[in-house]
Design a protein around this motif. Sequence first.
Motif, short mmCIF file in Angstrom:
data_model
loop_
_atom_site.label_atom_id
_atom_site.label_comp_id
_atom_site.label_asym_id
_atom_site.label_seq_id
_atom_site.Cartn_x
_atom_site.Cartn_y
_atom_site.Cartn_z
N LEU A 1 0.83 -1.20 0.00
CA LEU A 1 0.00 0.00 0.00
C LEU A 1 0.87 1.25 0.00
O LEU A 1 1.81 1.37 0.78
N LYS A 2 0.56 2.18 -0.90
CA LYS A 2 1.28 3.45 -0.95
C LYS A 2 0.78 4.35 0.18
O LYS A 2 -0.41 4.33 0.50
N MET B 1 -4.83 5.91 9.43
CA MET B 1 -3.74 5.55 10.34
C MET B 1 -3.21 4.14 10.07
O MET B 1 -2.01 3.89 10.16
N LYS B 2 -4.10 3.21 9.75
CA LYS B 2 -3.65 1.83 9.52
C LYS B 2 -2.70 1.75 8.34
O LYS B 2 -1.66 1.09 8.39
N LYS B 3 -3.05 2.44 7.26
CA LYS B 3 -2.20 2.41 6.07
C LYS B 3 -0.84 3.06 6.37
O LYS B 3 0.21 2.57 5.95
N MET B 4 -0.86 4.16 7.12
CA MET B 4 0.39 4.82 7.47
C MET B 4 1.23 3.95 8.40
O MET B 4 2.45 3.84 8.25
N GLU B 5 0.58 3.31 9.36
CA GLU B 5 1.29 2.42 10.28
C GLU B 5 1.99 1.29 9.51
O GLU B 5 3.14 0.95 9.79
N GLU C 1 8.67 -0.68 11.57
CA GLU C 1 8.22 -0.90 12.94
C GLU C 1 9.34 -0.80 13.96
O GLU C 1 9.09 -0.62 15.15
N ARG C 2 10.59 -0.89 13.53
CA ARG C 2 11.67 -0.75 14.50
C ARG C 2 11.92 0.71 14.87
O ARG C 2 12.68 1.00 15.80
N HIS C 3 11.30 1.64 14.13
CA HIS C 3 11.48 3.06 14.42
C HIS C 3 10.18 3.77 14.81
O HIS C 3 10.23 4.83 15.45
N PHE C 4 9.03 3.22 14.43
CA PHE C 4 7.75 3.87 14.70
C PHE C 4 6.81 2.89 15.40
O PHE C 4 6.80 1.70 15.09
N VAL C 5 6.02 3.41 16.33
CA VAL C 5 5.10 2.54 17.07
C VAL C 5 3.76 3.25 17.27
O VAL C 5 3.72 4.46 17.54
N ARG C 6 2.70 2.50 17.10
CA ARG C 6 1.35 3.01 17.36
C ARG C 6 1.14 2.97 18.87
O ARG C 6 1.27 1.92 19.51
#
Length: 243
Positions: A100-101, A183-187, A192-197
């Motif tokens: 997904l873009k 938010m789901k698409k952006m997540e 995941e090693r740098h950003f977390v919901r």
Amino acid sequence: MPMIRCLVVDDEPLALHIVEDYISKVPFLELVKATTNPIEALTLVQEGNVDLVFLDVQMPELTGIQFLKIANGKAKVILTTAYPEYALEGYELDVVDYLLKPIAFDRFFKAVQKAQGILQPSAKPVASVESAPQSDFLSDFIFVKSEHKIQKVYLRDISFIEGLKDYISIFTSGERIITLQNMKKMEDALPERHFVRVHKSYIVSLNKIDSIERSRIWIGEKIIPVGDTYRDQFFKIIDGKNI
């Protein structure tokens, strides 16, 4: 071990450039051609000159789904699109993966590892994204549509992302970028090693967190709540970085 020969098909030149750049970072991929013309691309596939196709779904002359049906399995395909509703039909046509873009490099790399496992089952896999040349968080980026332009955003600059009703706001150290996105698409697009919901309305960059107190995160002067649904996973990540 021979390289995996890649073809990129997308009617947006900017999207072509992003995938071309990502291919150049992976040691077992070789770019054969990047084109906005699906008919030309289909000819290359039918001639047997391509192993793996990165295929946009929404194209005016020939949709990605139509392309898949005509190609009839002569090359493996990874779909790239901004429309998640096509995922089920794509998987029914035996695609390798569905990106997904906006596509982040981490997610791209996972997809091509899956393709390598199918096309080169005896190959020794690259163990992680960190092992791939140039796959550096400092230079990785995404493109997002904001107002009437497509804006390049370096992952290193993102402090946090806030989800609102019909759009999200990406906060960097110097600006706020508003885009129609969920938010789901952006997540899914972020490594995941740098950003977390941490909340239904917030994604944070671990690199930008200044302090944590109970269920509140400080990034600069911004206080971000940690939601009950995300608390255990967030603190598990934080505990793993404690000394």
